[in-house]
Design an enzyme around this catalytic site. Structure first.
Site, PDB file in Angstrom:
ATOM      1  CG  HIS A 107      -1.824  -1.168   1.281  1.00 33.12           C
ATOM      2  ND1 HIS A 107      -1.416  -2.415   1.684  1.00 33.12           N
ATOM      3  CD2 HIS A 107      -3.140  -1.277   0.958  1.00 33.12           C
ATOM      4  CE1 HIS A 107      -2.447  -3.251   1.609  1.00 33.12           C
ATOM      5  NE2 HIS A 107      -3.497  -2.590   1.175  1.00 33.12           N
ATOM      6  N   PRO A 114      -5.688  -5.547  10.871  1.00 30.89           N
ATOM      7  CG  PRO A 114      -6.173  -7.453  12.098  1.00 30.89           C
ATOM      8  CD  PRO A 114      -5.050  -6.516  11.774  1.00 30.89           C
ATOM      9  CD  GLU A 128     -19.216  -6.797  25.295  1.00 35.50           C
ATOM     10  OE1 GLU A 128     -19.313  -6.000  24.344  1.00 35.50           O
ATOM     11  OE2 GLU A 128     -20.131  -6.979  26.127  1.00 35.50           O
TER      12      GLU A 128
HETATM   13  C1  LIG Z   1     -11.064  -4.881   9.769  1.00 30.92           C
HETATM   14  C2  LIG Z   1     -10.561  -4.645   8.386  1.00 30.92           C
HETATM   15  N1  LIG Z   1     -11.437  -4.541   7.387  1.00 30.92           N
HETATM   16  C3  LIG Z   1     -10.993  -4.358   6.116  1.00 30.92           C
HETATM   17  C4  LIG Z   1      -9.668  -4.281   5.844  1.00 30.92           C
HETATM   18  C5  LIG Z   1      -9.159  -4.125   4.407  1.00 30.92           C
HETATM   19  N2  LIG Z   1      -8.679  -2.746   4.197  1.00 30.92           N
HETATM   20  C6  LIG Z   1      -7.392  -2.451   4.295  1.00 30.92           C
HETATM   21  S1  LIG Z   1      -7.089  -0.828   4.086  1.00 30.92           S
HETATM   22  C7  LIG Z   1      -8.717  -0.507   3.832  1.00 30.92           C
HETATM   23  C8  LIG Z   1      -9.195   0.893   3.583  1.00 30.92           C
HETATM   24  C9  LIG Z   1      -8.762   1.780   4.668  1.00 30.92           C
HETATM   25  O1  LIG Z   1      -8.995   3.102   4.349  1.00 30.92           O
HETATM   26  P1  LIG Z   1      -8.127   4.212   5.067  1.00 30.92           P
HETATM   27  O2  LIG Z   1      -7.999   3.919   6.490  1.00 30.92           O
HETATM   28  O3  LIG Z   1      -8.716   5.521   4.685  1.00 30.92           O
HETATM   29  O4  LIG Z   1      -6.706   4.005   4.455  1.00 30.92           O
HETATM   30  P2  LIG Z   1      -6.028   4.819   3.259  1.00 30.92           P
HETATM   31  O5  LIG Z   1      -6.872   4.567   2.042  1.00 30.92           O
HETATM   32  O6  LIG Z   1      -6.032   6.247   3.654  1.00 30.92           O
HETATM   33  O7  LIG Z   1      -4.683   4.221   3.159  1.00 30.92           O
HETATM   34  C10 LIG Z   1      -9.462  -1.658   3.911  1.00 30.92           C
HETATM   35  C11 LIG Z   1     -10.939  -1.721   3.727  1.00 30.92           C
HETATM   36  C12 LIG Z   1      -8.773  -4.403   6.934  1.00 30.92           C
HETATM   37  N3  LIG Z   1      -7.456  -4.368   6.779  1.00 30.92           N
HETATM   38  N4  LIG Z   1      -9.258  -4.557   8.187  1.00 30.92           N
END
Ligand SMILES: Cc1ncc(C[n+]2csc(CCOP(=O)(O)OP(=O)(O)O)c2C)c(N)n1
Length: 660
Positions: free
Chosen positions: A28, A117, A409
């Site tokens: 990422h 997570p 919790e």
């Molecule tokens: C509990 C959980 N749900 C889904 C994901 C998959 N996921 C990883 S990053 C992301 C988007 C996060 O958005 P943001 O926090 O705005 O990150 P940015 O795009 O700014 O890097 C998702 C849905 C995850 N890692 N953990």
């Protein structure tokens, strides 16, 4: 501080992230690029760290809650001088490297918590802040304040959207955790889309309502970020601090910046042009001499800060040898060798629920282990895990050992992990077994991260009774048993409960669930106290030995052991009863011991447990039978529910007689 150096370092950190993600074609980029100036401000100036002493007790803890942005952390740890070489950075996501896809606390020096997570990290940071407050209250003296660190966490929209963050943030505001600084990378982009496709809340107002102080800054202006950070550290409001940093995701790769395409590895294909535009040379994984020497200077300052603290610390140790010994024991995760012996035996005729037995066991354990802390999610009255010799943990008494998590919790799970990551206190928390699923995501991270957290989950079967199927776990205990590196111990009587609690304490490389009954169980006092305690530590043991050649083995756990014992009496001399409070602990025993308890030659086996039957087939084999509950419960008095759902000795006898 040198703005030019920090700006240069920010762009070079961008280059490292671009090169690493490009090299392994995954990862990422959005966060490492969008937060490069924040990284420079924190790691190049504002955080109190010493890369040469990564476990410095009074360091600021930095938790990357948005764990997908791991290359942010790796780049900055490398630049700051932690034991993470440029080759380690280049080996991002490579088999066996110190730079796994998402940060893992046990893989990389400087990584405080396993994240990925979303939302877990912010709850971990709250846990670290709890631990810091407890440490200050328990160990600081007016002459020698050895703990005054801050906990800093970087979160994204994803963390902020998760429910666990809401729970943890409300807890932090209520607890006046003014040592906590959350930096919100507010870039308006999530994974799939612009964030406004799924959110329109006013985060500043939300956090003000949680009783936090809130600042909003331009996250690309290093001086502004530094000023906000300084203000947050110096705040005297008694409130946790939120810095909303407005940033552009993927900044540095114009083709994707500011869009959802910038979130992942999408921008990596523009690596060459991006590197050029950032003023970086052709050389990959480039760090300039200027940046190296800037960080050498920073390191010197950090070394001096550490040395100054260490002088205070050594003086504190000399002046407070008892406190120093206690702190050492916490850091080393020492457990008294005679812990089990310090728990008095229960009267032979005791008739107690195992939750009550655990309550009695917890008191001498708390005395023997002064750094053991106990919390409950608004259920102390039922989970009975209050440390009677202490009081509530609260802003006016951060030395208290009983933490009221409220009905949160999941946050409790994440906070317990944070306390355990910090590694000074032994964390435990309680709720009803049926609500274990609410914190399961945190339990999983604890198991993965080898954290010695103890979960006290009571009301562990349909024996709960009148509250009905919503409150009667049937699949939950086995659902926990399938989590790797999690021990589940379901004791049958008060002495097994003593063994279970001591076993949880003795375990320092992973978490343990204590699965405890609401209802009374008989004390199995026909077997010696030691047999039951030591047998529980081994996971399974012979509770009733056959008095004729072995024909049949009955296996049971928890409140159903009594039925196996009664059935054995009826079935005759060739029957053995094995109490198996913990499948996981039993599996770790030697092959000889396992064979001595469950000889492979004896395949006439029946198991009984008030829960789903599947896992028990592992122990009874294809020839055996399981008396279990493969449906949801019923609202009625517990003993009636147990009987209707088949938890009787008669059913065990019938199952045995139906075998060939
Ligand atoms: C509990 C959980 N749900 C889904 C994901 C998959 N996921 C990883 S990053 C992301 C988007 C996060 O958005 P943001 O926090 O705005 O990150 P940015 O795009 O700014 O890097 C998702 C849905 C995850 N890692 N953990």
């Amino acid at each position: 501080m040198n703005l030019e150096s920090l700006s240069r370092a920010a762009n070079e950190a961008r280059g490292l992230a671009i090169d690493a993600v490009h090299k392994c074609s995954s990862g990422h980029l959005g966060l490492p690029l969008g937060c490069a100036e924040i990284g420079a401000a924190l790691f190049g100036e504002a955080l109190r760290l010493n890369p040469e002493e990564p476990k410095w007790l009074n360091r600021d803890r930095f938790v990357l809650s948005a764990g997908h942005g791991s290359m942010f952390l790796y780049s900055w740890l490398h630049l700051a001088g932690f034991d993470l070489s440029i080759k380690d950075v280049a080996d991002f996501r490579v088999l066996g490297s110190k730079t796994p896809g998402h940060p893992e606390s046990f893989e990389t020096p400087g990584v405080e918590s396993t994240t990925g997570p979303l939302g877990q990290g912010i709850a971990n940071a709250v846990g670290y802040a709890v631990s810091a407050k407890m440490a200050a209250a328990r160990f600081n003296t007016p002459e020698h304040p050895i703990f005054d660190q801050h906990i800093v966490t970087l979160v994204g929209d994803g963390c902020m959207q998760e429910g666990v963050a809401q729970e943890a943030s409300a807890f932090a505001g209520h607890a006046h955790l003014d040592n906590l600084i959350v930096i919100y990378d507010s870039n308006g982009v999530t994974l799939d889309a612009m964030a406004d496709a799924s959110q329109n809340e006013d985060t500043a107002k939300r956090y003000e309502a949680f009783h936090w102080d809130v600042q909003t800054v331009d996250g690309h202006d290093i001086l502004t970020v530094l000023a906000a950070f300084k203000k947050a550290k110096a705040a005297t409001s008694g409130k946790p601090q939120l810095i909303i940093a407005k940033t552009i995701i993927g900044k540095g790769i114009p083709e994707v910046a500011g869009t959802a395409k910038g979130h992942g590895e999408g921008g990596a294909k523009f690596a060459d042009a991006a590197r050029k535009a950032l003023g970086l040379p052709e050389e990959h994984f480039y760090v300039s001499c200027e940046t190296r020497s800037y960080f050498e200077e920073v390191k010197k300052k950090r070394r001096a800060d550490y040395a100054a603290w260490n002088a205070t610390y050594q003086a504190w140790r000399a002046a407070n040898p008892d406190k120093a010994a206690l702190l050492d024991s916490g850091v080393k995760q020492e457990v008294p060798a005679d812990l089990l012996a310090r728990i008095p035996a229960f009267p032979a005729d005791a008739k107690l629920a195992t939750r009550k037995a655990a309550s009695d066991v917890l008191q001498p354990i708390a005395e023997a282990m002064p750094l053991f802390v106990s919390g409950s999610a608004d259920l102390y009255g039922s989970t009975l895990n209050y440390i009677n010799s202490s009081k509530d943990w609260a802003p006016e008494n951060f030395g208290g050992r009983n933490i009221r998590y409220g009905i949160r919790e999941h946050a409790m799970g994440g906070i317990l992990n944070g306390i355990a990551f910090d590694g000074i206190f032994r964390a435990s928390g309680a709720t009803f077994m049926v609500f274990a699923d609410y914190l399961r995501a945190s339990v999983r991270v604890a198991a993965l991260s080898r954290l010695p957290v103890t979960y006290i989950f009571t009301h562990d079967s349909v024996g709960v009774g009148e509250d009905g199927p919503t409150h009667q776990p049937v699949e939950t205990v086995s659902g926990l048993r399938v989590i790797p590196n999690l021990d589940v111990i379901r004791p049958a009587d008060p002495e097994e409960t003593a063994g279970a609690f001591a076993g949880a304490m003795q375990r320092t490389d992973g978490p343990t669930v204590l699965s405890l009954t609401r209802q009374v169980v008989p004390n199995l006092s026909f077997a010696p106290v030691e047999t039951r305690r030591e047998g529980t530590l081994k996971g399974a043991y012979i509770l009733v030995k056959e008095t004729a050649p072995l024909e049949t083995i009955l296996i049971a756990a928890g409140s159903e052991v009594q039925h196996a014992v009664a059935a054995a009496k009826e079935l005759g001399a060739g029957v053995r009863v094995v109490s198996m409070p913990s499948m996981e602990r039993f599996e770790r025993q030697s092959a000889e011991y396992r064979e001595s308890v469950l000889p492979i030659a004896c395949r006439r086996r029946v198991a009984i447990e008030a829960g789903v039957s599947d896992l028990w087939y592992r122990w009874v084999g294809l020839d055996g039978k399981v008396v279990g509950i493969d449906r949801f419960g019923i609202s009625a008095p517990g003993n009636q529910v147990m009987e209707i759902l088949g938890m009787t000795s008669a059913n065990v006898v019938a199952a045995v007689r139906s075998l060939a």
